[in-house]
Design an enzyme around this catalytic site. Sequence first.
Site, mmCIF file in Angstrom:
data_model
loop_
_atom_site.group_PDB
_atom_site.id
_atom_site.type_symbol
_atom_site.label_atom_id
_atom_site.label_comp_id
_atom_site.label_asym_id
_atom_site.label_seq_id
_atom_site.Cartn_x
_atom_site.Cartn_y
_atom_site.Cartn_z
ATOM 1 C CG ASN A 1 -14.075 2.006 0.959
ATOM 2 O OD1 ASN A 1 -14.467 2.780 1.804
ATOM 3 N ND2 ASN A 1 -13.015 2.261 0.229
ATOM 4 C CG ASP A 2 -10.605 0.096 -1.036
ATOM 5 O OD1 ASP A 2 -11.772 0.049 -1.407
ATOM 6 O OD2 ASP A 2 -9.766 0.902 -1.481
ATOM 7 N NE ARG B 1 -7.731 6.745 -5.519
ATOM 8 C CZ ARG B 1 -8.091 7.582 -6.482
ATOM 9 N NH1 ARG B 1 -7.534 8.764 -6.563
ATOM 10 N NH2 ARG B 1 -8.997 7.234 -7.382
ATOM 11 C CG ASP B 2 -5.460 3.322 -3.597
ATOM 12 O OD1 ASP B 2 -5.746 4.012 -2.604
ATOM 13 O OD2 ASP B 2 -6.226 3.176 -4.568
ATOM 14 C CD GLU C 1 -10.383 3.849 -7.125
ATOM 15 O OE1 GLU C 1 -10.547 4.989 -6.657
ATOM 16 O OE2 GLU C 1 -11.239 2.955 -7.032
ATOM 17 C CD GLN D 1 -9.748 3.558 2.941
ATOM 18 O OE1 GLN D 1 -10.201 4.600 2.520
ATOM 19 N NE2 GLN D 1 -8.700 3.530 3.767
HETATM 20 C C1 FRU Z 1 -10.948 2.280 -3.874
HETATM 21 C C2 FRU Z 1 -10.688 3.652 -3.283
HETATM 22 C C3 FRU Z 1 -9.198 3.911 -3.182
HETATM 23 C C4 FRU Z 1 -9.111 4.928 -2.090
HETATM 24 C C5 FRU Z 1 -10.225 4.488 -1.159
HETATM 25 C C6 FRU Z 1 -10.933 5.620 -0.463
HETATM 26 O O1 FRU Z 1 -12.183 1.745 -3.514
HETATM 27 O O2 FRU Z 1 -11.337 4.641 -4.068
HETATM 28 O O3 FRU Z 1 -8.601 4.317 -4.388
HETATM 29 O O4 FRU Z 1 -7.866 4.923 -1.465
HETATM 30 O O5 FRU Z 1 -11.159 3.770 -1.941
HETATM 31 O O6 FRU Z 1 -11.858 5.140 0.463
#
Ligand code: FRU
Length: 496
Positions: free
Chosen positions: A33-34, A155-156, A208, A50
């Site tokens: 993901n991210d 987070r993040d 996020e 991710q």
């Molecule tokens: C966004 C998210 C973030 C988190 C990550 C977990 O897509 O939910 O907030 O850090 O993905 O994989």
Amino acid sequence: MLDASRFYFPLPMTEHDIYRPVYHFTPPANFINDPNGLVFYRGEYHLFYQHNPFGDTWGHMSWGHAVSRDLVRWDHLPVALAEEDDVMIFSGSAAVDWRNTSGFGRGAEPPLVAAYTGHSQAEQTQCLAYSLDAGRTWTKYAGNPVIAIGSREFRDPKIFWHAATGRWIMATVLADLHRVRFYGSADLRRWELLSEFGPAGAQEGVWECPELFPLAVEGTAGESRWVLKVDIGCHPQRGGCYGQYFVGDFDGVRFVADQPADLVLHMDAGADFYAAQAWNDLPPLDDRRLWLAWMSNWRYANQTPTAPWRGAMTLPRSLALRRFDEGIRLIQRPVAELRSLRGAHFGRAGLKTEAANRQLQAAGLQGDALEIIADFRLPAATAEVGLRVRVGRDEATVIGYDSAKQQMFVDRTRSGRCDFAPGFGERHVVALPAPNGRVRLHVYVDRCSVEVFGGGGRSVITDLIFPHPDSTGLEIYSAGDEALVERLDVWRLEAR
Ligand code: FRU
């Protein structure tokens, strides 16, 4: 753990891998993901992401890693930061600590420092890791976490050096409270809470992946504003996740938005542009601000019909601000480096849509990986003009402009496979004025996506599609009175 051997993409297409993009980033295998830790260092653009190294759905989150010298061709590297002791490595950022403020450096080599969220059942905390070998190997800081507030929705971290106040800034979210929190630090280890922003704008889902940077306002004598981007997670009643941004000022302590608190600005009206992050430490001679995003949506991210990988990144985009009647807005343009992908070319000027289409068919320039720039001049009567891409087998993705509604759209209702998630087959629209009856659509087509930049990047739609590999047709069309195609350029794109 992922095999450490390095290989270049595109990887060979197998019968199970028909959607592997020709020129978009995908992991060799498994779920992503991210984008995380985007940083430029010693000629290399780093892309962490991710990643589940063990499976093709979300889990065991770790940071996968790739590097590129041109933002187009990526070299895969081993997992950089792995889940450990039931602490997953959630999203975050990285920066070059040029002054060795952290003390992690040794000798003349400045450390690369990553700030990430350590996610456990009990808590989300902000943590550090550092690399002394250009990002190849990483050490988690023994003093982790560096910020812990007893929250499970915190987070993040996005870190960057704030030159005006001579210290580090970290933007994080209190996700369920719809707040961005700003921290400051002299050494990346000890952080002081500076301020909070929000709630504001869209708040249906958790906030996020905050991002904050200054940008010049084009066409002004040196005016610049700050952009704060925050993504909004899925809400069961609303469907998917998406991003929003605020334009305003950041003085090193506080972000103040120019816009009213209830105005929601989107940077992309498609379904598949999430968790965008901008590169830190671009070379001093490159005054661009570049970002890319995860090209999927939590609504169906675990179900997209790809294998052995799942998840891709959008194209890298260069950012600017421009002032319009309604206010200052974000402009996104595909990076110039993408021109290196251009192969066979078709170009014509001054044709009506039907003639343009006939010549396009005669030239046979079609495919599953294309760049198209179409300049339309709309007829006086209302009309719809546009392109049908990935045409074949009773399927097509329609990319068009509706002159009555002054809207650009992508219609993926008949784009190919839509059966893997309810509601995937939908149409996305975005406002786009057509000054003097003219509209430009700049389109990137790949094996499982379209990215459409309208009006020079003012309106953007990014959408996944899953057509049959044989659906390679390309058509130009108009409904209603015929439009004039002032200029049409099509390139086949090849990763070489
Ligand atoms: C966004 C998210 C973030 C988190 C990550 C977990 O897509 O939910 O907030 O850090 O993905 O994989």
